[in-house]
Enzyme design. Sequence first.
Site, PDB file in Angstrom:
ATOM      1  N   ASP A 148       0.858  -1.182   0.000  1.00 58.35           N
ATOM      2  CA  ASP A 148       0.000   0.000   0.000  1.00 58.35           C
ATOM      3  C   ASP A 148       0.894   1.233   0.000  1.00 58.35           C
ATOM      4  OD1 ASP A 148      -2.305   1.504   0.059  1.00 58.35           O
ATOM      5  OD2 ASP A 148      -2.594   1.333   2.215  1.00 58.35           O
ATOM      6  N   ASP A 171      -3.141   2.613  -6.015  1.00 53.51           N
ATOM      7  CA  ASP A 171      -2.094   2.721  -4.984  1.00 53.51           C
ATOM      8  C   ASP A 171      -1.873   1.451  -4.173  1.00 53.51           C
ATOM      9  OD1 ASP A 171      -4.496   2.788  -3.642  1.00 53.51           O
ATOM     10  OD2 ASP A 171      -3.941   4.433  -2.310  1.00 53.51           O
ATOM     11  N   GLU A 172      -2.437   0.315  -4.598  1.00 51.01           N
ATOM     12  CA  GLU A 172      -2.225  -0.902  -3.821  1.00 51.01           C
ATOM     13  C   GLU A 172      -2.247  -2.141  -4.713  1.00 51.01           C
ATOM     14  OE1 GLU A 172      -5.372  -2.311  -1.194  1.00 51.01           O
ATOM     15  OE2 GLU A 172      -6.731  -0.823  -2.037  1.00 51.01           O
TER      16      GLU A 172
END
Length: 395
Positions: free
Chosen positions: A19, A134-135
């Site tokens: 993350d 974003d992950e």
Amino acid sequence: MSSPRPASLSAHRRIAHLDMDAFFASVELLRYPDLRGQPVVVGGRSVDAPVTQPDGTRRYARLRDYVGRGVVTTSTYEARALGVFSAMGLMKSAQLAPDAILLPADFEAYRNASRRFKAAVAEIAPCIEDRGVDEIYIDLTDVPGETEALARRIKDAVFAATGLTCSIGVTPNKLLAKICSDLDKPNGLTLLGPEDIPTRIWPLPVKKVNGIGPKATEKLAGLGIHTIGELAATAEDFLVAQFGRSYGAWLHAAAHGIDDRELSLNPEPRSISRETTFARDLHPRQDRAALSEIFTDLCEKVAADLKRKGYAGRTIGIKLRYADFHTVTRDATLPLPVADAATIRRAAGECLKRVPLDQRLRLLGVRVGTLTPLAELDDARGALTRQQRQGELPF
């Protein structure tokens, strides 16, 4: 308190959840390094962009000066310490952190950084499940190397590619990895095995489990269940009686850290959509010109997203939220997948005719679903042509 069921926990698996740390805000801090250490909120409009002054310094917008209905896209950890978090209204945020810097979102810059960090990880561990900008989940099971050293190598590669930090949790499965990536933010690294669940996972609040939302958290609290450990100690039959067979059984398994899901290495999007919340409520008649322009712009952006991702879709839908927050959706299914803005606009316009337009609107959205990769579109057209020849169209 009962112990986990080790037979269902595949200790040999090494599943990581990566993350990025305050991703959008961190990308902005690369552009504006003078803002490091300050409370910064991303979510403003283009008028909130920094202004370079004659002496070379920048003048930044402040949250206290914002007027409108926008929401926080993300915030730095300094802003979060003041109570400002994603999805919070900017006006409410201004009450908590009036002096925070406000920046407009730059989604193209975020997508670029996203592509770079994922490419860097893929060079080390190619089995990746993309979970958003974003992950990602990463299967490290068959990647050579000791787990901690491997995770640090990935973190170093991400930083080298982007200048940004990330947090990683490495555990036997996706459920635990998702929890652990959040335990030591920012720039964290958490390794966890089945034997660590009672000490590391059970003391956490139930909302830390991905899949236990606000309503379930509230209901569990009403039953006297606040921590994951208390949930693990609750009989499965009781949870099934309270939440239904499927969700009750899942709650019991999740509390014991059990999750047998494999990574989805090539996930197909279900739909592609765009929506916007207006700065003020707009009336369908009095503000028709403005609404028409916004509606067309949304359709063009959805079409651009479809082209960029390589899809066309048969189901065209709209979403309206009225001034009283009541939300309605309508959709229509076309005989062929489409990807051009004009066709999307026409179909979405037909959907608009099926909803009441007698009160002010605060949000408008357009969605394209039932997606087909563009590479398969010729096959779909061929199938339709054959149906037409045989008189088998369902309308």
